[in-house]
Scaffold this motif. Structure first.
Motif, mmCIF file in Angstrom:
data_model
loop_
_atom_site.group_PDB
_atom_site.id
_atom_site.type_symbol
_atom_site.label_atom_id
_atom_site.label_comp_id
_atom_site.label_asym_id
_atom_site.label_seq_id
_atom_site.Cartn_x
_atom_site.Cartn_y
_atom_site.Cartn_z
ATOM 1 N N GLY A 186 -25.533 -34.616 5.746
ATOM 2 C CA GLY A 186 -24.820 -35.564 6.228
ATOM 3 C C GLY A 186 -23.313 -35.403 5.999
ATOM 4 N N ALA A 187 -22.922 -34.687 4.655
ATOM 5 C CA ALA A 187 -21.642 -34.591 4.110
ATOM 6 C C ALA A 187 -21.005 -33.345 5.228
ATOM 7 N N ARG A 188 -21.768 -32.269 5.528
ATOM 8 C CA ARG A 188 -21.277 -31.275 6.246
ATOM 9 C C ARG A 188 -21.254 -31.574 7.557
ATOM 10 N N THR A 189 -22.138 -32.578 8.188
ATOM 11 C CA THR A 189 -22.082 -32.909 9.606
ATOM 12 C C THR A 189 -20.645 -33.307 9.928
ATOM 13 N N ILE A 190 -20.355 -34.264 9.170
ATOM 14 C CA ILE A 190 -19.031 -34.882 9.509
ATOM 15 C C ILE A 190 -18.015 -34.286 9.288
ATOM 16 N N CYS A 191 -17.843 -33.313 8.122
ATOM 17 C CA CYS A 191 -16.861 -32.218 7.885
ATOM 18 C C CYS A 191 -16.775 -31.501 8.715
ATOM 19 N N TRP A 192 -17.531 -30.706 9.372
ATOM 20 C CA TRP A 192 -17.426 -29.843 10.253
ATOM 21 C C TRP A 192 -16.832 -30.544 11.712
ATOM 22 N N ALA A 193 -17.375 -31.687 11.980
ATOM 23 C CA ALA A 193 -16.917 -32.336 13.202
ATOM 24 C C ALA A 193 -15.173 -32.448 13.085
ATOM 25 N N LEU A 194 -14.896 -33.013 11.695
ATOM 26 C CA LEU A 194 -13.554 -33.354 11.587
ATOM 27 C C LEU A 194 -12.696 -32.058 11.819
ATOM 28 N N VAL A 195 -13.232 -31.047 11.102
ATOM 29 C CA VAL A 195 -12.446 -29.567 11.365
ATOM 30 C C VAL A 195 -12.359 -29.193 12.548
ATOM 31 N N LEU A 196 -13.548 -29.232 13.175
ATOM 32 C CA LEU A 196 -13.595 -28.642 14.680
ATOM 33 C C LEU A 196 -12.586 -29.749 15.415
ATOM 34 N N SER A 197 -12.321 -30.878 15.198
ATOM 35 C CA SER A 197 -11.322 -31.740 16.007
ATOM 36 C C SER A 197 -9.793 -31.821 15.652
ATOM 37 N N LEU A 198 -9.564 -30.873 14.441
ATOM 38 C CA LEU A 198 -8.150 -30.924 14.056
ATOM 39 C C LEU A 198 -7.278 -30.360 15.072
ATOM 40 N N PRO A 199 -7.395 -29.345 15.607
ATOM 41 C CA PRO A 199 -6.524 -29.111 16.826
ATOM 42 C C PRO A 199 -5.923 -29.894 17.594
ATOM 43 N N ALA A 200 -6.979 -30.637 18.288
ATOM 44 C CA ALA A 200 -6.593 -31.585 18.951
ATOM 45 C C ALA A 200 -6.013 -32.931 18.102
ATOM 46 N N THR A 201 -6.656 -33.465 17.276
ATOM 47 C CA THR A 201 -6.252 -34.585 16.486
ATOM 48 C C THR A 201 -4.873 -34.310 15.860
ATOM 49 N N VAL A 202 -4.277 -33.317 15.544
ATOM 50 C CA VAL A 202 -2.786 -33.036 14.820
ATOM 51 C C VAL A 202 -1.972 -32.851 16.089
ATOM 52 N N ALA A 203 -2.254 -32.475 17.298
ATOM 53 C CA ALA A 203 -1.505 -32.400 18.430
ATOM 54 C C ALA A 203 -1.036 -33.885 18.767
ATOM 55 N N VAL A 204 -2.173 -34.559 18.881
ATOM 56 C CA VAL A 204 -2.151 -35.790 19.363
ATOM 57 C C VAL A 204 -1.373 -36.913 18.383
#
Length: 317
Positions: A186-204
């Motif tokens: 569970g922990a690594r699933t959400i963590c990798w999803a958050l890291v994968l999203s970082l380029p888009a979330t930082v930009a927005v």
């Protein structure tokens, strides 16, 4: 209910406990979002929380030295990210600019049913008819409570459409993440999803901060802080762990309790009205949730013993 993999009684109990802990954390998400968007741009709230949680996730993955996901797992993580990292926060933030947290709880009551539907499609689970009846009864109890209690008013508006989109994307993200957590945890699933999203979330987030410089009182920042640390990060540790252990469809039904909890937080933190019938609705919902847990967790029936009658002339053993 028959799933692709067998769920033992111990896993079912542990999954239900983790799921309940996750629901408790998520139950304050709408009131916290309401507090934040009263003072901050909704795009900043929706994606800023993901940036903060993404940095926490990056630190966690580095500390535990988590192995990188495979190519197929990255593709599934993209589905998780689209649902729970981007879709649900974005649409709820937009909706709660003009809607109350109590009203939002009405539409969020659909989430367990949507999650169970995606569990069939994405997690390859096959709930029994009795499970659907129990889950449907719980959903009916929640909706009846909210409607009769006055949490629903007016016709379908843009806020409701945003909330419906949030529910659809969140249900998909829950089902995909719960299935993937069986492989990654569970922990690594959400963590990798958050890291994968970082380029888009930082930009927005940067774009929003540039056009709408963030200024808010302590309550607004507290709401954003809760969304970052609990709703987007720690809550998923328990939630995805529970879905992986106990089954996406079954554990997902625990969220039937969430609207009632959300209304309680809305009254406590925001001063929104909660009707007296909340206790009766809570009892009905808890009964339905208990039934869905028992249906899923019931052990398989013992094998039938065949009585073989010996043929004439054969010795009895």
């Amino acid at each position: 209910m028959r799933a692709k993999d067998n769920v033992t009684r111990r896993d079912a109990i542990t999954g239900a406990a983790l799921g309940a802990l996750g629901v408790l954390g998520f139950s304050m998400s709408l009131p916290a979002t309401r507090l934040a968007v009263e003072h901050l741009d909704p795009w900043f709230v929706a994606f800023g929380r993901a940036v903060g949680a993404g940095l926490l996730a990056l630190a966690y993955l580095t500390i535990v030295r988590a192995p990188r996901p495979t190519g197929a797992q990255w593709r599934r993580l993209a589905v998780v990210a689209a649902g729970v990292v981007a879709g649900f926060p974005m649409f709820t933030s937009l909706a709660l600019q003009v809607s109350t947290a109590a009203h939002g709880a009405v539409v969020i009551a659909l989430l367990p049913a949507v999650t169970a539907g995606f569990a069939v499609l994405r997690a390859h689970e096959r709930p029994a008819p009795a499970f659907w009846l129990a889950g449907g009864a719980g959903l009916a109890a929640v909706l009846a409570f909210l409607i009769l209690g006055g949490a629903v008013s007016g016709s379908l508006g843009p806020a409701d459409l945003f909330l419906l989109a949030a529910v659809a994307l969140c249900g998909l993200g829950y089902a995909e993440g719960g299935a993937l957590a069986r492989e990654l945890g569970g922990a690594r699933t959400i963590c990798w999803a958050l890291v994968l999203s970082l380029p888009a979330t930082v930009a927005v987030t940067a774009w929003s901060a540039l056009h709408h410089p963030p200024h808010a009182p302590a309550a607004g920042w507290a709401g954003l802080g809760y969304l970052t640390v609990v709703s987007m990060f720690l809550g998923f540790f328990a939630w995805y762990g529970g879905l992986a252990r106990g089954g996406v469809a079954r554990v997902g039904q625990i969220q039937l309790v969430q609207p009632v909890l959300t209304l309680a937080w809305s009254a406590l933190l925001l001063g929104e009205h909660v009707p007296a019938v909340a206790i009766a609705a809570a009892v009905a919902v808890l009964a339905c949730v208990t039934l869905t847990q028992r249906l899923r967790a019931a052990p398989p029936a013992p094998p039938r013993l065949e009585v073989v009658t010996p043929r004439a002339g054969e010795p009895c053993s």
